[in-house]
Design an enzyme around this catalytic site. Structure first.
Site, mmCIF file in Angstrom:
data_model
loop_
_atom_site.group_PDB
_atom_site.id
_atom_site.type_symbol
_atom_site.label_atom_id
_atom_site.label_comp_id
_atom_site.label_asym_id
_atom_site.label_seq_id
_atom_site.Cartn_x
_atom_site.Cartn_y
_atom_site.Cartn_z
ATOM 1 N N ALA A 153 0.797 -1.230 0.000
ATOM 2 C CA ALA A 153 0.000 0.000 0.000
ATOM 3 C C ALA A 153 0.822 1.268 0.000
ATOM 4 O O ALA A 153 0.367 2.301 -0.497
ATOM 5 C CB ALA A 153 -0.948 -0.004 1.198
ATOM 6 N N CYS A 202 4.937 -0.083 -11.918
ATOM 7 C CA CYS A 202 5.143 1.138 -12.707
ATOM 8 C C CYS A 202 6.463 0.988 -13.452
ATOM 9 O O CYS A 202 7.408 1.750 -13.262
ATOM 10 C CB CYS A 202 5.128 2.386 -11.824
ATOM 11 S SG CYS A 202 6.216 2.317 -10.396
#
Length: 390
Positions: A208, A332
């Site tokens: 997270a 990413c």
């Protein structure tokens, strides 16, 4: 500061940034801020000019140079006005000697260029990134927020997204202060949407961090169900609570994991989760528009470690899913080792999972997942995939 002194300051800062890149030290922005704290004589124009020199040199230099002078000489070879400032003055850099070679221009470090999934789009990795907003439906609607951002444009396929020009000061706006919007790249919003989180479900955001995607999941769940934000870095996870309070996202559980022994905290959730999001640690190759110096920090050995860590996280995430549950894997990054190949290896190790089509209008199908790139989608670079249990 004289113009020549600004160039020398940029060289000094680049030396520090290069050393930090090699040793895992502070980021460039941190080093620049620290540098000017002890140099009160530098005015705002001086700071802006030095910063521009530094980032211009970083953006044009793919492989980490030996020194800051080498990096600036490379820039000076392309910009005669900067070359003229290597004048040997009292606070300026020494003249450029004929035998001095500047850093070769480039976009992607030579060793990793063959690993990038879409090499034809490499140049876009160093373009300027826009500012994307996610409208927080826990507090407002797109229609109500639109007047606050007259310069914004909608992003096709993302009903809760707005795009502003690069550098727009969102955090000074009343809408941001009140928690009606969050700054979040469109690619990250798309990944959250692909989780298909709904009220009443049990959802675990397993990496997270500071909770950007957690807050998007909370809005999709409308505060109903069970949402767990887990991470192994205490300082990052601690940033979620004030963000959640500002966003009006109550009831989020936080879970600090012991890296290497995550099962101790996660065993209680085995077989219970409807959705697990693994936004894994990665090379960050998709975020080079925002952080160009990261190219200098990435090495083959570090990439190897990241690929191993991604596989390890996926392996302890898989048992958390209830039958029929959904595992969403995201990075990413634009290397196939971290995206397409990682998913294929996971499916070999876990034959009870199958790849599921990504129900989005952006991106391109790539190796069982979805690839987002700056040129094709206007987002940071991402790879993500939906993996169904049973």
């Amino acid at each position: 500061m004289t113009p020549a002194a600004r160039v020398q300051a940029a060289i000094d800062l680049l030396d520090a940034i290069i050393a930090a890149a090699r040793d895992g030290g502070p980021a460039a922005d941190t080093l620049i801020a620290t540098y000017f704290k002890t140099r009160r004589y530098a005015g705002s124009k001086d700071r802006r000019a030095v910063r521009e020199h530094v980032y211009a040199a970083i953006r044009r230099t793919a492989d980490c140079p030996e020194t800051g002078r080498v990096a600036l000489i490379g820039l000076a070879r392309e910009q005669p006005d900067i070359a003229a400032l290597f004048d040997g003055s009292s606070h300026g850099p020494a003249p450029i000697m004929p035998e001095e070679a500047g850093a070769a221009p480039g976009i992607v470090p030579s060793w990793i260029a063959p690993l990038i999934a879409q090499p034809v789009e490499q140049e876009a990795l160093l373009g300027r990134a826009p500012v994307d907003l996610r409208i927080n439906r826990l507090k407002t609607t797109p229609e109500a927020v639109a007047p606050d951002f007259p310069d914004a444009t909608p992003i096709p396929g993302l009903p809760d997204a707005l795009r502003l020009p690069e550098g727009w000061p969102v955090e000074r706006s009343e809408a941001w202060i009140a928690g009606r919007v969050e700054v979040q790249d469109a690619g990250s919003q798309l990944i959250s949407m692909a989780c298909d989180a709904q009220a009443g479900l049990t959802v675990i955001d397993l990496c997270a961090g500071a909770g950007g995607k957690t807050l998007a999941l909370a809005a999709d769940m409308a505060g109903k169900g069970r949402l767990i934000a887990a991470d192994s870095i205490r300082s990052r996870l601690a940033r979620l609570a004030p963000r959640a309070e500002r966003a009006g996202a109550s009831g989020i559980e936080t879970l600090l994991l012991d890296q290497g022994h995550e099962g101790r905290a996660l065993d209680a959730f085995a077989g219970q989760a409807d959705i697990v999001l693994v936004d894994a640690p990665c090379s960050g190759t998709g975020t080079w528009r925002r952080n160009p110096e990261a190219r200098w920090r990435l090495t083959p050995a570090r990439l190897d470690r990241l690929v191993s860590e991604q596989a390890r996280i996926l392996d302890f995430a898989a048992p958390l899913l209830a039958p029929g549950g959904l595992l969403v894997y995201a990075v990413c990054a634009l290397t196939d080792r971290e995206g397409r190949d990682q998913v294929e290896a996971f499916l070999t190790r876990h034959p009870g999972f199958t790849v599921e089509a990504v129900p989005v209008t952006m991106g391109r199908v790539h190796g069982g997942g979805c690839l987002l790139t700056p040129v094709h989608d206007g987002t940071d670079g991402f790879f993500f995939a939906r993996l169904r249990h049973g």
